[in-house]
Design a protein around this motif. Structure first.
Motif, PDB file in Angstrom:
ATOM      1  N   ASN A  87       0.815  -1.206   0.000  1.00 54.29           N
ATOM      2  CA  ASN A  87       0.000   0.000   0.000  1.00 54.29           C
ATOM      3  C   ASN A  87       0.855   1.266   0.000  1.00 54.29           C
ATOM      4  O   ASN A  87       0.337   2.358   0.222  1.00 54.29           O
ATOM      5  CB  ASN A  87      -0.920   0.010   1.226  1.00 54.29           C
ATOM      6  N   ILE A  88       2.155   1.118  -0.223  1.00 51.10           N
ATOM      7  CA  ILE A  88       3.068   2.260  -0.301  1.00 51.10           C
ATOM      8  C   ILE A  88       3.489   2.440  -1.753  1.00 51.10           C
ATOM      9  O   ILE A  88       3.961   1.499  -2.393  1.00 51.10           O
ATOM     10  CB  ILE A  88       4.314   2.051   0.578  1.00 51.10           C
ATOM     11  N   ARG A  89       3.313   3.643  -2.271  1.00 51.37           N
ATOM     12  CA  ARG A  89       3.709   3.946  -3.646  1.00 51.37           C
ATOM     13  C   ARG A  89       4.844   4.966  -3.611  1.00 51.37           C
ATOM     14  O   ARG A  89       4.691   6.059  -3.073  1.00 51.37           O
ATOM     15  CB  ARG A  89       2.518   4.495  -4.437  1.00 51.37           C
ATOM     16  N   PHE A  90       5.992   4.595  -4.175  1.00 51.14           N
ATOM     17  CA  PHE A  90       7.175   5.448  -4.139  1.00 51.14           C
ATOM     18  C   PHE A  90       7.213   6.376  -5.356  1.00 51.14           C
ATOM     19  O   PHE A  90       6.841   5.995  -6.466  1.00 51.14           O
ATOM     20  CB  PHE A  90       8.445   4.596  -4.114  1.00 51.14           C
ATOM     21  N   HIS A  91       7.694   7.604  -5.112  1.00 48.37           N
ATOM     22  CA  HIS A  91       7.892   8.588  -6.178  1.00 48.37           C
ATOM     23  C   HIS A  91       9.311   9.138  -6.039  1.00 48.37           C
ATOM     24  O   HIS A  91       9.654   9.688  -4.988  1.00 48.37           O
ATOM     25  CB  HIS A  91       6.889   9.735  -6.064  1.00 48.37           C
ATOM     26  N   ARG A  92      10.120   8.992  -7.063  1.00 52.61           N
ATOM     27  CA  ARG A  92      11.499   9.479  -7.017  1.00 52.61           C
ATOM     28  C   ARG A  92      11.560  10.919  -7.521  1.00 52.61           C
ATOM     29  O   ARG A  92      11.806  11.191  -8.695  1.00 52.61           O
ATOM     30  CB  ARG A  92      12.408   8.577  -7.850  1.00 52.61           C
ATOM     31  N   TRP A  93      11.312  11.839  -6.594  1.00 56.04           N
ATOM     32  CA  TRP A  93      11.355  13.271  -6.892  1.00 56.04           C
ATOM     33  C   TRP A  93      12.288  13.936  -5.881  1.00 56.04           C
ATOM     34  O   TRP A  93      12.031  13.883  -4.672  1.00 56.04           O
ATOM     35  CB  TRP A  93       9.962  13.897  -6.769  1.00 56.04           C
ATOM     36  N   PRO A  94      13.354  14.558  -6.313  1.00 53.05           N
ATOM     37  CA  PRO A  94      14.270  15.203  -5.359  1.00 53.05           C
ATOM     38  C   PRO A  94      13.613  16.369  -4.637  1.00 53.05           C
ATOM     39  O   PRO A  94      12.858  17.138  -5.230  1.00 53.05           O
ATOM     40  CB  PRO A  94      15.434  15.671  -6.241  1.00 53.05           C
ATOM     41  N   THR A  95      13.875  16.481  -3.342  1.00 53.09           N
ATOM     42  CA  THR A  95      13.324  17.557  -2.520  1.00 53.09           C
ATOM     43  C   THR A  95      14.445  18.256  -1.760  1.00 53.09           C
ATOM     44  O   THR A  95      15.513  17.691  -1.528  1.00 53.09           O
ATOM     45  CB  THR A  95      12.306  17.016  -1.498  1.00 53.09           C
ATOM     46  N   ASP A  96      14.188  19.499  -1.372  1.00 52.84           N
ATOM     47  CA  ASP A  96      15.109  20.224  -0.494  1.00 52.84           C
ATOM     48  C   ASP A  96      14.828  19.862   0.957  1.00 52.84           C
ATOM     49  O   ASP A  96      15.739  19.636   1.749  1.00 52.84           O
ATOM     50  CB  ASP A  96      14.947  21.735  -0.695  1.00 52.84           C
ATOM     51  N   ARG A  97      13.532  19.837   1.296  1.00 55.10           N
ATOM     52  CA  ARG A  97      13.069  19.429   2.618  1.00 55.10           C
ATOM     53  C   ARG A  97      11.852  18.538   2.421  1.00 55.10           C
ATOM     54  O   ARG A  97      11.472  18.265   1.291  1.00 55.10           O
ATOM     55  CB  ARG A  97      12.747  20.659   3.478  1.00 55.10           C
ATOM     56  N   ILE A  98      11.221  18.120   3.484  1.00 54.34           N
ATOM     57  CA  ILE A  98      10.194  17.083   3.337  1.00 54.34           C
ATOM     58  C   ILE A  98       8.799  17.526   3.757  1.00 54.34           C
ATOM     59  O   ILE A  98       7.901  16.699   3.881  1.00 54.34           O
ATOM     60  CB  ILE A  98      10.576  15.838   4.156  1.00 54.34           C
ATOM     61  N   TRP A  99       8.587  18.826   3.921  1.00 57.22           N
ATOM     62  CA  TRP A  99       7.311  19.285   4.488  1.00 57.22           C
ATOM     63  C   TRP A  99       6.262  19.412   3.387  1.00 57.22           C
ATOM     64  O   TRP A  99       5.927  20.495   2.920  1.00 57.22           O
ATOM     65  CB  TRP A  99       7.530  20.596   5.239  1.00 57.22           C
ATOM     66  N   THR A 100       5.719  18.271   2.981  1.00 59.25           N
ATOM     67  CA  THR A 100       4.819  18.231   1.827  1.00 59.25           C
ATOM     68  C   THR A 100       3.516  18.981   2.065  1.00 59.25           C
ATOM     69  O   THR A 100       2.871  19.412   1.114  1.00 59.25           O
ATOM     70  CB  THR A 100       4.495  16.771   1.458  1.00 59.25           C
ATOM     71  N   ARG A 101       3.111  19.136   3.314  1.00 54.71           N
ATOM     72  CA  ARG A 101       1.877  19.887   3.556  1.00 54.71           C
ATOM     73  C   ARG A 101       2.053  21.349   3.160  1.00 54.71           C
ATOM     74  O   ARG A 101       1.098  22.007   2.749  1.00 54.71           O
ATOM     75  CB  ARG A 101       1.462  19.779   5.023  1.00 54.71           C
ATOM     76  N   ASP A 102       3.264  21.863   3.274  1.00 54.23           N
ATOM     77  CA  ASP A 102       3.532  23.246   2.900  1.00 54.23           C
ATOM     78  C   ASP A 102       3.933  23.378   1.438  1.00 54.23           C
ATOM     79  O   ASP A 102       3.523  24.314   0.754  1.00 54.23           O
ATOM     80  CB  ASP A 102       4.638  23.827   3.779  1.00 54.23           C
ATOM     81  N   SER A 103       4.761  22.472   0.945  1.00 54.76           N
ATOM     82  CA  SER A 103       5.279  22.604  -0.419  1.00 54.76           C
ATOM     83  C   SER A 103       4.395  21.943  -1.464  1.00 54.76           C
ATOM     84  O   SER A 103       4.476  22.281  -2.648  1.00 54.76           O
ATOM     85  CB  SER A 103       6.688  21.996  -0.507  1.00 54.76           C
ATOM     86  N   GLY A 104       3.553  21.007  -1.052  1.00 54.28           N
ATOM     87  CA  GLY A 104       2.716  20.291  -2.008  1.00 54.28           C
ATOM     88  C   GLY A 104       1.496  21.084  -2.428  1.00 54.28           C
ATOM     89  O   GLY A 104       1.246  22.202  -1.957  1.00 54.28           O
ATOM     90  N   CYS A 105       0.725  20.499  -3.330  1.00 53.76           N
ATOM     91  CA  CYS A 105      -0.486  21.170  -3.809  1.00 53.76           C
ATOM     92  C   CYS A 105      -1.646  20.919  -2.849  1.00 53.76           C
ATOM     93  O   CYS A 105      -1.581  20.068  -1.962  1.00 53.76           O
ATOM     94  CB  CYS A 105      -0.845  20.680  -5.209  1.00 53.76           C
ATOM     95  N   THR A 106      -2.721  21.677  -3.041  1.00 50.65           N
ATOM     96  CA  THR A 106      -3.963  21.486  -2.302  1.00 50.65           C
ATOM     97  C   THR A 106      -4.974  20.847  -3.241  1.00 50.65           C
ATOM     98  O   THR A 106      -5.311  21.420  -4.275  1.00 50.65           O
ATOM     99  CB  THR A 106      -4.514  22.827  -1.792  1.00 50.65           C
ATOM    100  N   PHE A 107      -5.447  19.660  -2.911  1.00 53.67           N
ATOM    101  CA  PHE A 107      -6.426  18.985  -3.756  1.00 53.67           C
ATOM    102  C   PHE A 107      -7.834  19.472  -3.411  1.00 53.67           C
ATOM    103  O   PHE A 107      -8.205  19.537  -2.241  1.00 53.67           O
ATOM    104  CB  PHE A 107      -6.349  17.473  -3.572  1.00 53.67           C
ATOM    105  N   VAL A 108      -8.600  19.805  -4.436  1.00 61.39           N
ATOM    106  CA  VAL A 108      -9.986  20.224  -4.245  1.00 61.39           C
ATOM    107  C   VAL A 108     -10.873  19.473  -5.223  1.00 61.39           C
ATOM    108  O   VAL A 108     -10.431  19.062  -6.301  1.00 61.39           O
ATOM    109  CB  VAL A 108     -10.164  21.748  -4.438  1.00 61.39           C
TER     110      VAL A 108
END
Length: 229
Positions: free
Chosen positions: A85-106
């Motif tokens: 149930n874990i899906r990996f995505h190989r995307w380089p990041t500077d930090r890991i705070w996806t709630r701040d850097s990621g998109c908002t789904f609506v």
């Protein structure tokens, strides 16, 4: 759409966190300076979080590269957290705070609104060129004051939109170029339509962790956390 034409109105709703959802997005920890002198147990903490989440829903896990994925899989296996149930995505990041850097789904369209709140949610205007213009709030429905946990949500079809805010690392760090791309990667991976909020001609900065919503038109935030000078 012809230049200057009025874009179509699309009714959208950002679901509350307690509503059923398909996945939780996380990024595997790697930036040691975020936990100065305390990094060693952090991957194991994330493994424990993932172990619990993956029992109930998919975990979309962002890793920097193949080596990072291998290291994450090793920790997850040792923590009894390895799961299909874990899906990996190989995307380089500077930090890991996806709630701040990621998109908002609506959710947008006929099935976006709660049944008890027709006409009471926010309305926005979207352009075909994937830009997004903030519009005035719709008038509030009195039912918004009710307990949101009692609401019944529509099962009608809807379209998934990904609001791609501009991310600038909290106007604090110079290295955020990789994180600024994460929201676009998430939109592409989920086949969501990406829209970019604009205020005039300027991109809008909004960290997802600075807001909380009840899915029925109410948003909580603080001046210190959200508003710039």
């Amino acid at each position: 759409m012809a230049e200057g034409a009025t874009p179509p109105r699309i009714d959208c709703r950002m679901p509350a966190e307690w509503e059923p959802h398909e996945s939780t997005w996380l990024a595997w920890p790697h930036h040691r300076d975020d936990w100065p002198g305390k990094f060693e147990p952090i991957p194991w903490v994330y493994a424990e979080i993932i172990r619990h989440l993956s029992r109930h829903e998919r975990v979309d896990l962002i890793v920097n590269d193949a080596a990072s994925e291998k290291q994450a899989r090793k920790v997850l296996e040792r923590a009894n957290a390895s799961s299909e149930n874990i899906r990996f995505h190989r995307w380089p990041t500077d930090r890991i705070w996806t709630r701040d850097s990621g998109c908002t789904f609506v959710k947008c369209g006929a099935g976006a609104a709660a049944r008890e709140n027709r006409g009471g949610h926010d309305s926005s205007r979207a352009r075909n060129d994937a830009s997004f213009t903030l519009s005035s709030r719709a008038k509030r429905d009195p039912s918004l004051a009710n307990d949101p946990a009692q609401s019944v949500f529509s099962t009608e079809p809807y379209s998934l939109f990904a609001i791609k805010w501009h991310f600038n690392a909290w106007a604090k760090y110079p290295n955020f170029q990789r994180d600024e791309k994460i929201g676009s990667h998430m939109a592409h991976a989920t086949h969501a339509r990406k829209v970019r909020p604009l205020f005039g001609k300027q991109r809008v900065v909004l960290e997802g962790g600075s807001i909380d919503v009840n899915g029925r038109g109410t948003l909580l935030t603080t001046e210190e956390c959200l508003l710039s000078k």
